[in-house]
Design a protein around this motif. Sequence first.
Motif, PDB file in Angstrom:
ATOM      1  N   SER A  51       0.805  -1.215   0.000  1.00 56.62           N
ATOM      2  CA  SER A  51       0.000   0.000   0.000  1.00 56.62           C
ATOM      3  C   SER A  51       0.843   1.272   0.000  1.00 56.62           C
ATOM      4  O   SER A  51       2.018   1.259   0.364  1.00 56.62           O
ATOM      5  CB  SER A  51      -0.878  -0.064   1.242  1.00 56.62           C
ATOM      6  OG  SER A  51      -1.157   1.179   1.772  1.00 56.62           O
ATOM      7  N   SER A  52       0.198   2.397  -0.364  1.00 57.00           N
ATOM      8  CA  SER A  52       0.881   3.694  -0.359  1.00 57.00           C
ATOM      9  C   SER A  52       0.824   4.355   1.006  1.00 57.00           C
ATOM     10  O   SER A  52       1.317   5.453   1.176  1.00 57.00           O
ATOM     11  CB  SER A  52       0.226   4.617  -1.386  1.00 57.00           C
ATOM     12  OG  SER A  52      -1.103   4.924  -0.998  1.00 57.00           O
ATOM     13  N   ARG A  53       0.215   3.683   1.981  1.00 57.00           N
ATOM     14  CA  ARG A  53      -0.040   4.316   3.285  1.00 57.00           C
ATOM     15  C   ARG A  53       1.223   4.911   3.904  1.00 57.00           C
ATOM     16  O   ARG A  53       2.188   4.208   4.182  1.00 57.00           O
ATOM     17  CB  ARG A  53      -0.699   3.296   4.228  1.00 57.00           C
ATOM     18  CG  ARG A  53       0.135   2.098   4.526  1.00 57.00           C
ATOM     19  CD  ARG A  53      -0.630   1.018   5.291  1.00 57.00           C
ATOM     20  NE  ARG A  53      -1.680   0.410   4.475  1.00 57.00           N
ATOM     21  CZ  ARG A  53      -2.241  -0.769   4.726  1.00 57.00           C
ATOM     22  NH1 ARG A  53      -1.864  -1.456   5.786  1.00 57.00           N
ATOM     23  NH2 ARG A  53      -3.186  -1.254   3.950  1.00 57.00           N
ATOM     24  N   GLU A  54       1.170   6.211   4.149  1.00 63.48           N
ATOM     25  CA  GLU A  54       2.306   6.864   4.796  1.00 63.48           C
ATOM     26  C   GLU A  54       2.307   6.563   6.291  1.00 63.48           C
ATOM     27  O   GLU A  54       3.259   6.868   7.005  1.00 63.48           O
ATOM     28  CB  GLU A  54       2.255   8.377   4.537  1.00 63.48           C
ATOM     29  CG  GLU A  54       3.592   9.063   4.736  1.00 63.48           C
ATOM     30  CD  GLU A  54       3.689  10.403   4.023  1.00 63.48           C
ATOM     31  OE1 GLU A  54       3.267  10.475   2.846  1.00 63.48           O
ATOM     32  OE2 GLU A  54       4.166  11.361   4.632  1.00 63.48           O
ATOM     33  N   HIS A  55       1.223   5.916   6.726  1.00 62.01           N
ATOM     34  CA  HIS A  55       1.159   5.466   8.112  1.00 62.01           C
ATOM     35  C   HIS A  55       2.316   4.505   8.410  1.00 62.01           C
ATOM     36  O   HIS A  55       2.711   4.374   9.568  1.00 62.01           O
ATOM     37  CB  HIS A  55      -0.180   4.772   8.379  1.00 62.01           C
ATOM     38  CG  HIS A  55      -1.362   5.591   7.956  1.00 62.01           C
ATOM     39  ND1 HIS A  55      -1.653   5.840   6.627  1.00 62.01           N
ATOM     40  CD2 HIS A  55      -2.318   6.228   8.664  1.00 62.01           C
ATOM     41  CE1 HIS A  55      -2.733   6.591   6.555  1.00 62.01           C
ATOM     42  NE2 HIS A  55      -3.165   6.837   7.762  1.00 62.01           N
ATOM     43  N   TRP A  71       5.203   6.701   9.270  1.00 57.40           N
ATOM     44  CA  TRP A  71       4.808   7.396  10.501  1.00 57.40           C
ATOM     45  C   TRP A  71       4.948   6.467  11.705  1.00 57.40           C
ATOM     46  O   TRP A  71       5.403   6.885  12.762  1.00 57.40           O
ATOM     47  CB  TRP A  71       3.355   7.900  10.418  1.00 57.40           C
ATOM     48  CG  TRP A  71       3.136   8.989   9.406  1.00 57.40           C
ATOM     49  CD1 TRP A  71       4.075   9.839   8.886  1.00 57.40           C
ATOM     50  CD2 TRP A  71       1.885   9.337   8.777  1.00 57.40           C
ATOM     51  NE1 TRP A  71       3.479  10.692   7.974  1.00 57.40           N
ATOM     52  CE2 TRP A  71       2.152  10.408   7.894  1.00 57.40           C
ATOM     53  CE3 TRP A  71       0.576   8.859   8.880  1.00 57.40           C
ATOM     54  CZ2 TRP A  71       1.147  11.009   7.115  1.00 57.40           C
ATOM     55  CZ3 TRP A  71      -0.421   9.456   8.115  1.00 57.40           C
ATOM     56  CH2 TRP A  71      -0.140  10.512   7.235  1.00 57.40           C
ATOM     57  N   ASN A  80       7.989   7.816   0.526  1.00 56.35           N
ATOM     58  CA  ASN A  80       7.335   8.274   1.753  1.00 56.35           C
ATOM     59  C   ASN A  80       8.324   8.420   2.904  1.00 56.35           C
ATOM     60  O   ASN A  80       8.171   9.296   3.747  1.00 56.35           O
ATOM     61  CB  ASN A  80       6.237   7.283   2.168  1.00 56.35           C
ATOM     62  CG  ASN A  80       4.991   7.384   1.299  1.00 56.35           C
ATOM     63  OD1 ASN A  80       4.798   8.381   0.604  1.00 56.35           O
ATOM     64  ND2 ASN A  80       4.146   6.365   1.358  1.00 56.35           N
TER      65      ASN A  80
END
Lengths: 207, 472
Positions: free
Chosen positions: A81-85, A88, A110
């Motif tokens: 996924s692209s989730r920047e979470h 983070w 990211n």
Amino acid sequence: MEPFTKLTGIAAPLPMQNIDTDKIIPARFLKTIKRSGLGVHLFDPLRFNKDGSEKPEFVLNQEPYRKAEIIVAFENFGCGSSREHAPWALLDFGIRCIIAPDFADIFFNNSFKNGILPVRLPREVCDQLVEDAKMGGNARITVDLERQVVVRPNGEEIHFEIDAFRKHLLLNGLDDIGQTLQHGTAIDTYEAQQKQDRSWMPTTTAA
Amino acid sequence: MSASKPRTLFDKIWDAHVVERLPDGTCILYIDRHLLHEVTSPQAFEGLRAAGRKLRRPDLHIAVADHNIPTVGSRVPEDIKEEDSRIQVQTLEKNVVEFGVPYIPILDKRQGIVHIIGPELGLSLPGTTLVCGDSHTSTHGALGSLAFGIGTSEVEHVMATQTLLQAPQKNMRIDVTGTLGLGCTAKDVVLAIIGKITTAGGNGHVIEYTGDTITNLDMAGRMTVSNMTIEAGARAGLIAPDQRTFDYVKGRDFAPKGEAWDKALAYWKTLPTDPGAHYDTNVFMTSAEIAPMVTWGTTPGQVIPVTGVVPDPMLIEDEGKRSQHLRMLEYMGLTPGQHMTDVKVDVIFIGSCTNGRIEDIRAAAHVAKGRKVADGVQALVVPGSGLVKAQAEADGLDRILLEAGFEWRDPCCSMCLGMNPDKITAGQRCASTSNRNFEGRQGIGGRTHLVSPAMAAAAAVTGRFADVRQFG
């Protein structure tokens, strides 16, 4: 964004390929409207049992790796996924650098935006660094961005490559939106030209 | 740029969008379209707010909520039962008002999964750059749009500047030729591709799919292929626009009309790769390598024909790989040598941005017609958008599926990643038309097998994985 210059710290060995973003932070933890506080969920499926207790065999649940600032992993770290979470959560846990043979493209991007340095080094070097990392608190690894070297506990220096622009942003902790806005005139000029060249382009308010 | 040097489709779109090339080669790339959803945008809006910035061109953005929406019961945001999901949706609704972003409300019949509605509404166009804070943005490449997923910092960057800082990527061509065999679909094509090049095979590249197997796919099939490009490691997967693309786009809500259409069409026809253009990597496949496929492991590249058996890890020489493989089999509850057609399923999920289009539902209904979902199996069909749902109902597909014992739900990302209540439980095995079989993706401890819609329907009525070629 916190600048990244030189880091000496504990490295956690995570000798696995294809550590995907659902392993780094599962989707059920994405329902937040903040960037902070995700460290407690980092690597949740690897780190915790279903009842929330720690899995003692997982490296980040062991001393001294609870204080790790570097992760050494294998191929295709951050795929999915692209989730920047994902960065983070890593940052919130205290991780500032990940060393692997290669990274998934979106995760790689990211990371830089959050002051995390992803270092690409050949698999055989990562194999050595995993062994170094297994030595725990007696074996700190240094990552020097200015000189583009990783220093092994035995003093051996290993050079790594990085784009000059990304290095500049990271060393100085620069906000890349601010950087791009300095090119505002070029964007204005492009838009004006595009209005002529691609006059057919509709907007999202057109329908 | 020399006019004589042959260029790829990717080169052409890239060159047309470079605002400025920085000394180290990084480009400021102009973005024509930005699609937003509720999961990856709140922190970007927050960043803008903190810096006192606004959207440079709100008229090139459009938002929709899709990940957190329930597929049964009330779809009014205030009624979403899970508090964190409700807050995320309501935050999007507040942000689009505050920042003036066009928005498709949940109760609008055009609401749906962002990658379904982009092409469906004519928001995704050939020759454009399109981004979204979601890795499956690669879907829109099926229309010849350079489309890729971005993180939230980049979402904020696009909002503030209408550009992204991008290093040029390499060109990879994947050429697939030959007529697909019985029961083989676009999903089987892309699973076979990922199986061949691996999940990291496309890292650093933009893929262009070529060859008659690809060009003979309908637009929905092309979108399925482009959609899963990210599972092969490449951020964008292009298919050259052709007459089929133009016919698909024409007349859609946001597509150019009248004189603008003629100009657009003339431009789009210049986009396909020039003869002799250079690809950094070439992959050649034939349809003989493609059968109805099913994944057995926990990455999309671990795929075999449905007639195959679970691979034996003891045949792997590399110790690290072998132990990872063993761990996967343990997680998946499979044994080496086991026939996939002997593996029982508990849940069927038909939907997602990969396979939530009308063609996908039609394929599932074709298999389901006159049959019954096997005892003990739960089978969900979640249309990708309100328009897909309406079309399916107009065609009577909902009735066929309901009579067969499938559940007919409302549009959302649903069980692809379980951000709404649609999840599988630990140990449950799901035949899913979605895109990722990662551990825990569809629910903690859940076991996901990726398949085509027809294969999912065949598994539903059999209770085990089944060879769809045996279903007339």
